[in-house]
Motif scaffolding. Structure first.
Motif, PDB file in Angstrom:
ATOM      1  N   UNK A 180       0.837  -1.204   0.000  1.00  0.00           N
ATOM      2  CA  UNK A 180       0.000   0.000   0.000  1.00  0.00           C
ATOM      3  C   UNK A 180       0.867   1.248   0.000  1.00  0.00           C
ATOM      4  N   UNK A 181       1.988   1.211   0.711  1.00  0.00           N
ATOM      5  CA  UNK A 181       2.897   2.361   0.745  1.00  0.00           C
ATOM      6  C   UNK A 181       3.485   2.616  -0.641  1.00  0.00           C
ATOM      7  N   UNK A 182       3.860   1.545  -1.337  1.00  0.00           N
ATOM      8  CA  UNK A 182       4.385   1.698  -2.690  1.00  0.00           C
ATOM      9  C   UNK A 182       3.341   2.389  -3.578  1.00  0.00           C
ATOM     10  N   UNK A 183       2.082   1.952  -3.440  1.00  0.00           N
ATOM     11  CA  UNK A 183       0.999   2.537  -4.244  1.00  0.00           C
ATOM     12  C   UNK A 183       0.749   3.988  -3.849  1.00  0.00           C
ATOM     13  N   UNK A 184       0.782   4.286  -2.551  1.00  0.00           N
ATOM     14  CA  UNK A 184       0.542   5.650  -2.075  1.00  0.00           C
ATOM     15  C   UNK A 184       1.597   6.607  -2.626  1.00  0.00           C
ATOM     16  N   UNK A 198       2.616  11.113  -6.742  1.00  0.00           N
ATOM     17  CA  UNK A 198       3.259  11.634  -7.956  1.00  0.00           C
ATOM     18  C   UNK A 198       2.280  11.656  -9.125  1.00  0.00           C
ATOM     19  N   UNK A 199       1.479  10.594  -9.243  1.00  0.00           N
ATOM     20  CA  UNK A 199       0.556  10.471 -10.371  1.00  0.00           C
ATOM     21  C   UNK A 199      -0.493  11.584 -10.371  1.00  0.00           C
ATOM     22  N   UNK A 200      -0.875  12.048  -9.181  1.00  0.00           N
ATOM     23  CA  UNK A 200      -1.864  13.119  -9.076  1.00  0.00           C
ATOM     24  C   UNK A 200      -1.216  14.500  -8.984  1.00  0.00           C
TER      25      UNK A 200
END
Length: 588
Positions: free
Chosen positions: A385-389, A394-396
């Motif tokens: 989940x941390x990797x995704x967060x 960055x993505x947003x």
């Protein structure tokens, strides 16, 4: 409609589609809003409404279940043989949900009319031919252009049965081209009967399509290999033997090949590139990893690789916010979208937030993007989940200096990093209960207090008792945490007015039902103010009635009346036991 207008409509190269009729001045913002939730049908152009002269018709894409049935059955259909809502009613229901969820006040009407193909479609002969050849075929929400598994709707079959029927039928037709029309007709009747006899747990009424790439997600018991093999053997493999007795391919080898073809065509039927199966989540697991397993094209279940570009990586865009994660390792609930938006709107520009159970950024991202928070500290202990967060920040296009991500148990990392006396608002979004983090949250609130947003699974019949008990428990924690000499020195120095903590109040201001969890249990979130009376929203009529000298906990009822919590409140069944254990029985 005038004769001239009819003539112009007949000359248009396009299709009858569902549209939203909006005032001309709102057309641009409507287009942008629909693009944000991937509901704008870019295959068609916006044009003036045929039935409403002051409006522009904006073509839309509805969820998978009925958008194609609308196209096939037309406007006069009012009900279906399965008792599901008619396409017309379904369209209105979806739009009403959009209006409530996103607070869209610019929608005037829901209609169906002929819309011309977009310039991109008109300029692409492949797309244009596919559109022209789609009469009687699934094409908008089902049936990819490179798949022949589409077909006319079959009377008496649900959406899920339609998919299974057309996929098996297509595979069989590929192998039995030499059969007569009568033989094919008999086989189709037999296939339909076999599919109708399947239990709904085996062949559900509809399938879930998830994420921006339209991943098909099967329920745990849907389309088991044993049932797929039986249908393939009876309606496809048998046809091969009858049509070509010289075929030297072994039955097992042929069945294995057909099984892969089945998943490929099922994915194409839903315009998808991937199929996964929803699994169970271990209720005893601290991390509560996802139970999703990949079926096709990657059949590993849980692939070894993870991160952006990995087989299980998926992106879900909600209200313009991208949320990417590994669907095989991280949980995600689409039912929380309204609450995410509501939370984002509660956040005030410039606030400092603590997200104690951040996940992939369910509430961190809305706080930053919608609420314009100055800074969010996000705690999470699931490394996936941390990797995704980190990716989602960055993505947003969120500046990294507005987010601090801490790995580990929030109760421990808050203590290790001295996160006390700092935050205006704290999210406690842990299910089934965030009670274990309440004390840490009380410590983390700023010197004037702030807002706690406490999530929990609660028996519906006990929600009022839960509100009273929770408010009293928080009040007790205030007395314990704001009265010790050490805490007072750190929080408020030598300010004797607050030395005992008694000037702080606890107000359970609002309780929102997020979604149902079980027949008698729902996911609720409580907005609770803990702090000085002066910090309450002065524009709230219910808050204005609170006595500033109040030294107890208060619950605001739905009618605005106030209830002072008694000194002792019986714990609800969803409360932790004295040793910190949560019983699971009441949630079933």
């Amino acid at each position: 409609m005038t004769t001239t207008k009819k003539k112009k409509q007949q000359d248009i190269r396009g299709d009858q589609v569902t549209v939203l009729c909006v005032l001309k001045r709102n057309a641009k913002s409507a287009k942008q809003a629909l693009e944000g939730i991937h509901a704008l049908h870019k295959k068609y152009r916006m044009i003036p409404s045929v039935n409403f002269s002051d409006c522009i018709a904006v073509p839309i894409i509805l969820p998978v279940l009925f958008d194609e049935e609308e196209k096939q059955q037309g406007e006069d259909i009012r009900s279906t043989s399965e008792g599901e809502p008619s396409p017309e009613n379904f369209a209105h229901a979806v739009v009403e949900e959009w209006k409530q969820t996103y607070e869209w006040d610019w929608i005037r009407h829901v209609d169906r009319q002929l819309c011309p193909y977009s310039t991109a479609v008109m300029g692409n002969q492949h797309h244009l031919n596919a559109s022209n050849n789609s009469q009687g075929q699934f094409s908008d929400g089902l049936g990819q252009q490179d798949s022949n598994a589409g077909g006319a709707l079959v009377e008496g079959l649900t959406s899920g049965q339609q998919a299974l029927y057309h996929v098996i039928r297509y595979l069989a037709q590929e192998e039995r081209e030499q059969q007569s029309k009568q033989q094919q007709g008999n086989n189709d009747i037999s296939l339909k009967k076999d599919i109708q006899s399947l239990d709904m747990t085996i062949c559900p009424k509809k399938l879930e399509v998830f994420g921006d790439d339209r991943t098909v997600v099967l329920p745990p018991t849907a389309f088991p290999i044993s049932t797929v093999d039986q249908l393939l053997e009876a309606h496809v493999l048998q046809s091969i033997k009858v049509a070509d007795d010289t075929n030297n391919e072994s039955s097992s080898s042929c069945l294995k090949r057909l099984r892969q073809d089945f998943w490929k065509q099922l994915a194409a039927f839903y315009k998808s590139q991937r199929i996964a199966r929803r699994g169970k989540v271990d209720p005893e697991s601290k991390i509560r990893e996802s139970g999703h397993r990949l079926i096709w094209p990657n059949s590993q279940g849980i692939p070894d690789e993870t991160g952006p570009g990995a087989p299980g990586w998926i992106r879900v865009t909600e209200q313009g916010i991208g949320q990417s994660f590994d669907m095989c390792r991280v949980m995600f609930s689409r039912g929380n979208i309204s609450e995410k938006i509501r939370f984002g709107k509660l956040v005030q520009p410039g606030e400092r937030l603590l997200d104690m159970y951040a996940g992939i950024g369910y509430y961190t991202l809305p706080a930053l993007v919608i609420g314009k928070a100055a800074h969010v500290v996000a705690c999470e202990w699931n490394e996936h989940a941390i990797r995704a967060l980190k990716f989602n920040v960055k993505d947003n296009k969120i500046s990294e200096d507005r987010v601090t991500i801490l790995k580990g148990d929030c109760r421990v990392v808050c203590q290790e990093h001295g996160l006390v006396n700092q935050f205006d608002r704290i999210s406690l979004g842990l299910l089934p209960s965030a009670e274990g983090g309440w004390r840490t949250a009380i410590k983390a609130l700023g010197p004037n207090g702030g807002w706690l947003h406490i999530h929990a699974n609660v028996p519906v019949a006990e929600v009022n008792d839960w509100s009273l008990w929770m408010s009293r428990e928080l009040w007790n924690l205030v007395q314990e945490e704001r009265s010790s000499d050490e805490v007072n020195e750190q929080y408020i120095g030598n300010n004797e007015e607050d030395a005992s903590g008694n000037k702080w109040i606890v107000v359970c201001h609002y309780v929102e039902k997020v979604k149902s969890f079980a027949p008698t249990v729902a996911h609720f979130v409580a907005d609770v103010y803990v702090g000085r009376p002066s910090g309450l929203n002065s524009s709230s009529a219910s808050c204005q009635d609170i006595d500033p000298s109040c030294t107890t906990a208060v619950v605001v009822q739905t009618d605005g009346t106030l209830i002072h919590c008694p000194e002792t409140v019986k714990p609800p069944s969803c409360a932790l036991s004295p040793d910190g254990v949560l019983s699971q029985e009441w949630m079933r």
